[in-house]
Write an enzyme that holds these catalytic residues in place. Structure first.
Site, PDB file in Angstrom:
ATOM      1  N   LYS A 137     -13.592 -26.850  53.722  1.00 10.46           N
ATOM      2  CA  LYS A 137     -14.794 -26.226  54.286  1.00 10.46           C
ATOM      3  C   LYS A 137     -15.304 -26.996  55.518  1.00 10.46           C
ATOM      4  O   LYS A 137     -15.830 -26.393  56.443  1.00 10.46           O
ATOM      5  CB  LYS A 137     -15.888 -26.122  53.210  1.00 10.46           C
ATOM      6  CG  LYS A 137     -15.531 -25.183  52.058  1.00 10.46           C
ATOM      7  CD  LYS A 137     -15.406 -23.731  52.513  1.00 10.46           C
ATOM      8  CE  LYS A 137     -15.260 -22.769  51.352  1.00 10.46           C
ATOM      9  NZ  LYS A 137     -15.133 -21.362  51.793  1.00 10.46           N
ATOM     10  N   TYR A 168     -11.689 -29.615  48.377  1.00  9.75           N
ATOM     11  CA  TYR A 168     -12.435 -28.375  48.637  1.00  9.75           C
ATOM     12  C   TYR A 168     -13.334 -28.590  49.854  1.00  9.75           C
ATOM     13  O   TYR A 168     -13.352 -27.775  50.779  1.00  9.75           O
ATOM     14  CB  TYR A 168     -13.269 -27.994  47.405  1.00  9.75           C
ATOM     15  CG  TYR A 168     -14.165 -26.808  47.642  1.00  9.75           C
ATOM     16  CD1 TYR A 168     -13.628 -25.533  47.772  1.00  9.75           C
ATOM     17  CD2 TYR A 168     -15.546 -26.947  47.775  1.00  9.75           C
ATOM     18  CE1 TYR A 168     -14.446 -24.421  48.014  1.00  9.75           C
ATOM     19  CE2 TYR A 168     -16.367 -25.863  48.001  1.00  9.75           C
ATOM     20  CZ  TYR A 168     -15.815 -24.604  48.116  1.00  9.75           C
ATOM     21  OH  TYR A 168     -16.628 -23.513  48.365  1.00  9.75           O
ATOM     22  N   SER A 212     -13.032  -8.477  45.922  1.00  6.71           N
ATOM     23  CA  SER A 212     -12.834  -7.960  44.559  1.00  6.71           C
ATOM     24  C   SER A 212     -13.812  -8.600  43.577  1.00  6.71           C
ATOM     25  O   SER A 212     -13.895  -8.192  42.423  1.00  6.71           O
ATOM     26  CB  SER A 212     -11.399  -8.252  44.102  1.00  6.71           C
ATOM     27  OG  SER A 212     -11.180  -9.657  44.079  1.00  6.71           O
ATOM     28  N   SER A 261     -18.692 -20.499  54.595  1.00  2.32           N
ATOM     29  CA  SER A 261     -18.370 -21.902  54.372  1.00  2.32           C
ATOM     30  C   SER A 261     -18.946 -22.283  53.018  1.00  2.32           C
ATOM     31  O   SER A 261     -18.739 -21.588  52.014  1.00  2.32           O
ATOM     32  CB  SER A 261     -18.941 -22.733  55.520  1.00  2.32           C
ATOM     33  OG  SER A 261     -18.809 -24.098  55.289  1.00  2.32           O
TER      34      SER A 261
END
Ligand SMILES: NC(=O)c1ccc[n+]([C@@H]2O[C@H](COP(=O)([O-])OP(=O)(O)OC[C@H]3O[C@@H](n4cnc5c(N)ncnc54)[C@H](OP(=O)(O)O)[C@@H]3O)[C@@H](O)[C@H]2O)c1
Length: 276
Positions: A153, A149, A15, A135
């Site tokens: 990843k 975060y 989106s 990633s």
């Protein structure tokens, strides 16, 4: 190169930002693209020429299963899966609550796992397919106040390395794109660890996040990632890692990280984010 018969592509988080750019680019090349969003109501009744946006929340196994079934009911196959949906939390490791950390990993890591597990029986039956996990350069190098975060990843990186070896004998290709900073909705969607506002790191956090936001919002729009994605999909044997982003970031992560002693590299990164 345009595929002979349109291949079916599923892209999570289409989106906005990277997912949207990839979906629109591949759609324009003639692929049959299904993008997902938590906010998409439902598939349009008849397949149209436009981008097909379907509902999926990657934090819900049920929602992932329904979306995959919907594509299979419509197309009978899935050729390419792009695990892109995600967001970022900022905050010191100390200030990030366990619940916040779990939420971050639930979307960025377990989301990828849920989607892989939902599509793999189909890809295995087909004996073909391609999975591309989005990633981050933050999946190779961590920066201050992005610890959780980066953890999400790094987890994607580790799992993807295994997945690639497991799936190669089955004819399924696996690769990752590691973007640097791009101008997307990511900056506005960034969440702050709740305790960070009062925490002892507050000043340093604000300085570092200001640099991140400036780099992201001053970055390029993500067409370069869409272009790279198409090259990966079309390659018979794509390499595992694909760094995409500003030259300085690719040089730091791809070259300096390997050449410099860790302590020097850390000093360089910390200095850049104003906390040296
Ligand atoms: N922008 C950068 O500089 C950058 C750099 C490195 C890596 N990345 C990675 O690139 C990916 C895409 O980020 P972006 O920069 O394009 O950000 P973005 O513009 O904010 O787009 C994020 C997309 O993920 C979707 N999403 C978020 N949480 C979701 C969930 N729980 N379930 C399903 N969809 C979810 C959003 O869709 P809805 O809100 O409509 O559901 C949206 O389409 C992320 O994995 C991010 O970590 C970005």
């Amino acid at each position: 190169m345009k595929p002979a018969s349109p291949r079916v592509v599923l892209i999570t988080g289409a989106s906005s930002g990277i997912g949207k750019a990839c979906a629109e680019y591949l759609q324009g090349l003639g692929y049959r693209v299904y993008g997902t969003s938590r906010r998409a109501a439902a598939l349009p009744p008849e397949p149209g020429p436009g981008l097909r946006l379907i509902a999926m929340d990657v934090t819900s196994e049920e929602s992932v299963r329904r979306a995959v079934e919907l594509v299979l009911a419509r197309e009978g196959r899935i050729d390419v899966v792009v695990n892109n949906a995600g967001w970022g939390i900022a905050g010191s490791v100390e200030d990030t609550s366990i619940a916040e950390a779990q939420e971050q990993l639930d979307a960025n890591f377990f989301g990828v796992l849920r989607v892989c597990q939902a599509v793999l029986p189909t890809l295995r039956r087909q004996g073909s397919g391609c999975i591309v996990n989005i990633s981050s350069m933050g999946g190779l190098v961590s920066i201050p106040f992005q610890g959780l975060y980066s953890a999400s990843k790094f987890a994607v990186e580790g799992m993807t390395e295994s997945l690639r070896m497991e799936l190669r004998p089955l004819g399924i290709r696996v690769a990752m794109i590691e973007p640097g900073d791009f101008r997307t909705g990511f900056t506005a969607e960034r969440r702050m660890a709740a305790a960070a506002a009062q925490g002892p790191y507050h000043k340093a956090l604000c300085t570092a996040v200001e640099v991140m936001e400036k780099d992201e919002q001053g970055g390029a729009t993500p067409e370069a990632i869409a272009w790279r994605l198409e090259k990966i999909i079309e390659a018979r044997d794509p390499k595992l890692r694909h760094l995409v982003g500003p030259l300085a970031q690719r040089f730091a992560v791809g070259v300096l990280r390997k050449l410099l002693p860790q302590r020097w590299f850390e000093r360089m990164i910390a200095g850049y984010y104003g906390i040296a």
